[in-house]
Design an enzyme around this catalytic site. Structure first.
Site, short mmCIF file in Angstrom:
data_model
loop_
_atom_site.label_atom_id
_atom_site.label_comp_id
_atom_site.label_asym_id
_atom_site.label_seq_id
_atom_site.Cartn_x
_atom_site.Cartn_y
_atom_site.Cartn_z
N HIS A 13 -8.99 -3.91 -2.43
CA HIS A 13 -8.02 -3.18 -1.61
C HIS A 13 -8.40 -1.69 -1.53
O HIS A 13 -8.44 -1.10 -0.45
CB HIS A 13 -6.61 -3.34 -2.20
CG HIS A 13 -5.55 -2.59 -1.47
ND1 HIS A 13 -4.63 -3.22 -0.66
CD2 HIS A 13 -5.25 -1.26 -1.42
CE1 HIS A 13 -3.82 -2.30 -0.15
NE2 HIS A 13 -4.18 -1.12 -0.60
N GLU A 14 -8.69 -1.09 -2.69
CA GLU A 14 -9.02 0.34 -2.71
C GLU A 14 -10.40 0.60 -2.10
O GLU A 14 -10.60 1.59 -1.40
CB GLU A 14 -8.94 0.89 -4.14
CG GLU A 14 -7.58 0.78 -4.80
CD GLU A 14 -6.44 1.37 -3.98
OE1 GLU A 14 -6.66 2.33 -3.20
OE2 GLU A 14 -5.32 0.85 -4.08
N HIS B 258 -10.27 0.97 1.53
CA HIS B 258 -9.85 2.31 1.99
C HIS B 258 -11.06 3.21 2.23
O HIS B 258 -11.07 3.99 3.18
CB HIS B 258 -8.92 2.97 0.96
CG HIS B 258 -7.48 2.61 1.10
ND1 HIS B 258 -6.74 2.90 2.22
CD2 HIS B 258 -6.64 1.99 0.24
CE1 HIS B 258 -5.50 2.47 2.06
NE2 HIS B 258 -5.41 1.91 0.86
N CYS C 225 0.85 -1.19 0.00
CA CYS C 225 0.00 0.00 0.00
C CYS C 225 0.88 1.23 0.00
O CYS C 225 1.88 1.29 0.74
CB CYS C 225 -0.89 -0.02 1.25
SG CYS C 225 -2.02 1.38 1.37
#
Length: 193
Positions: free
Chosen positions: A150-151, A154, A108
């Site tokens: 993954h994004e 966030h 990341c």
């Protein structure tokens, strides 16, 4: 304009983000700046909270990864019809995750120099609006799905570290403390606590 990327330890990275309204000021400028920031950092994805903006917006480029792999690895990391994407996701919601899981190493931009194995769904279906605020419902798989998850995390205030076992977290604790204190070097600008 490139934005500094928030480092691990910033409270914004742990916040659940708010939706973006169609009249959000200078949205296209923000999206362009996020692409510039991500490419400058040699990343494959970036979420708005990583630039200090607590909004449900992220970008993903799995096409570059696809193009950099040889044919053998493309078969492992991408499904046959997937050649990667370059896409902007606004107000995204993952509506379906497959029970077919796979583990792979993730890193990341907010946690430089740390890579760990994370278990994720091979396939997801996601609803979002694109940069033109057109509604989309699409299914993605493999590396593309991994990058999206993954994004997306966030925007939910989740970091890939949150999936690690307690012992693994303990083993990397000193590295994380160095990141929080800004004792890490990167090719790109960062903002530390």
């Amino acid at each position: 304009m490139k934005h500094p990327i928030l480092a691990y330890g910033h409270s914004i990275l742990k916040q659940k983000c708010e939706n973006i309204e169609p009249n959000f000021p200078n949205l296209s400028v923000l999206i362009d700046e996020m692409w510039e920031t991500m490419r400058n950092a040699n990343g494959c994805g970036l979420a708005a909270p990583q630039t200090g903006i607590s909004k449900r917006l992220f970008i993903v480029d799995s096409k570059t990864t696809f193009e950099q792999l040889d044919k053998q690895n493309r078969k492992i990391y991408f499904d046959n019809d997937d050649k990667g994407i370059i896409e902007t996701f606004i107000n995204a919601t993952i509506i379906k995750r497959s029970n077919d899981f796979w583990e792979d190493e993730e890193g990341c931009l907010s946690i430089p120099g740390l890579f760990q194995t994370v278990k994720r769904s091979w396939e997801i279906t996601i609803q979002y609006v694109n940069k033109n605020f057109e509604p989309q419902t699409k299914t993605f798989s493999g590396t593309t799905a991994r990058m999206i998850q993954h994004e997306y995390d966030h925007t939910e205030g989740i970091l890939f570290l949150d999936y690690l076992k307690p012992l693994t977290k303990k083993l990397i604790e000193s590295k994380l403390k160095k990141i929080v204190k800004g004792k890490v070097q990167t090719r790109y600008a960062m903002k530390f606590v």
